[in-house]
Design an enzyme around this catalytic site. Structure first.
Site, short mmCIF file in Angstrom:
data_model
loop_
_atom_site.label_atom_id
_atom_site.label_comp_id
_atom_site.label_asym_id
_atom_site.label_seq_id
_atom_site.Cartn_x
_atom_site.Cartn_y
_atom_site.Cartn_z
N ASP A 108 -2.15 42.24 49.10
CA ASP A 108 -0.69 42.25 49.19
C ASP A 108 -0.22 43.61 48.67
O ASP A 108 -0.37 43.92 47.48
CB ASP A 108 -0.15 41.10 48.32
CG ASP A 108 1.37 40.97 48.38
OD1 ASP A 108 2.04 41.96 48.71
OD2 ASP A 108 1.86 39.86 48.08
N HIS A 109 0.33 44.41 49.58
CA HIS A 109 0.66 45.80 49.22
C HIS A 109 1.81 45.89 48.20
O HIS A 109 2.02 46.93 47.57
CB HIS A 109 1.03 46.57 50.49
CG HIS A 109 0.68 48.03 50.44
ND1 HIS A 109 0.63 48.74 49.27
CD2 HIS A 109 0.33 48.90 51.43
CE1 HIS A 109 0.29 49.99 49.53
NE2 HIS A 109 0.09 50.11 50.83
N ARG A 110 2.55 44.79 47.99
CA ARG A 110 3.60 44.81 46.96
C ARG A 110 2.98 44.86 45.57
O ARG A 110 3.62 45.27 44.60
CB ARG A 110 4.46 43.54 47.06
CG ARG A 110 5.26 43.44 48.36
CD ARG A 110 5.91 42.09 48.49
NE ARG A 110 4.92 41.02 48.54
CZ ARG A 110 5.21 39.72 48.62
NH1 ARG A 110 6.47 39.34 48.63
NH2 ARG A 110 4.26 38.81 48.66
#
Ligand code: CAO
Length: 242
Positions: A214-216
């Site tokens: 999850d790039h967040r």
């Protein structure tokens, strides 16, 4: 003349047939769709040299043949992943609004392919279990999954998921993160590859790894560091003890 109807098939015609989705496919489909839409996914690939680990696994399986115990590559990958999660705690988190919740336990899920669809049983507290224990438990859970007997407790509370397609084949793929987890590791079939050792090409058994995050929560640099570390652990499993 009426045609015999198979269970689950509702309407048939010359151009095609309509079939009800299985219960598992309805539930997993909704989850996969939600995760795909809500999570900005990034997948990083790397290779692990598992030549020595596979030789060790084969030797141990021979030594323990009479005991009925069996070590699987999946069990070693689960154990190494736990060590990597300890080293990179961002991978053992969940996003809760603007907060990142760090987990202090290590429950590892693995995707199991069943005739009715994909299910994801969980090995609880994998950090406290031996590779033999993890192999036995994942084997028992995979059987329970194929028999359609997994309960909600068998499939909840995971921190990180492994999708192992090595028994089937493939090179690399892009697995979907299983929220509220923030990363998932996919592995495909290990193959012999020529690797340059500085003087010559040598044959090394190479495991293709695909880590989606999850790039967040996880940037590409951190994901690459995780992969590099995991590959080091699998290349020399003694590092798991350090
Ligand atoms: N490379 C090469 N061979 C491998 C391997 C790898 N990475 N991993 C396993 N194998 C071999 C094993 O050695 C074994 O061979 P033998 O029978 O000759 O010993 C064979 O493949 C089967 O392995 P296994 O019984 O140990 O099964 P597994 O641990 O690989 O996998 C399970 C178990 C439940 C994860 C698997 O059956 C499964 O369902 N995988 C599919 C997961 C999936 O669908 N993922 C996609 C999700 S996203 O859509």
């Amino acid at each position: 003349r009426p045609r015999p109807r198979r269970e689950g098939w509702r309407r048939s015609g010359r151009t095609g047939e309509r079939q009800d989705l299985s219960r598992i496919r309805k539930i997993s489909g909704a989850n996969l769709h939600r995760n795909w839409v809500l999570i900005p996914h990034v997948t990083n690939h790397d290779d692990a040299d598992i030549t020595d680990l596979e030789a060790f696994r084969v030797a141990m399986n021979k030594e323990f043949e009479k005991s009925g115990k069996k070590l699987t590559m999946l069990a070693f990958i689960i154990k190494a992943s736990v060590r990597a999660l300890q080293e990179f705690p961002e991978f053992n988190t969940s996003l809760d609004g603007d907060n990142l919740v760090y987990k202090k336990y290590f429950n590892i899920a693995f995707a199991a392919d069943t005739p009715n669809g994909l299910v994801v049983p969980v090995i609880k507290d994998a950090d406290k279990k031996s590779v033999f224990d993890i192999a036995a438990e994942s084997g028992a859970l995979a059987k329970k999954a194929r028999d359609g007997k997994l309960g909600p407790a068998d499939m909840s509370g995971a921190c990180f998921t492994i999708s192992a397609l090595g028994g089937i084949g493939g090179t690399y793929f892009a697995p979907i993160v299983n929220a509220p987890e923030v990363a998932i590791l996919g592995v495909n079939k290990s193959v012999m590859k020529p690797v340059w050792d500085g003087k010559q090409f040598v044959p090394r058994l190479t495991l293709p790894m695909s880590l989606t995050a999850d790039h967040r929560v996880i940037d590409g640099a951190l994901a690459t560091r995780f992969n590099v570390y995991l590959a080091q652990l699998l290349a020399d499993f003694r590092r798991v003890m350090l």
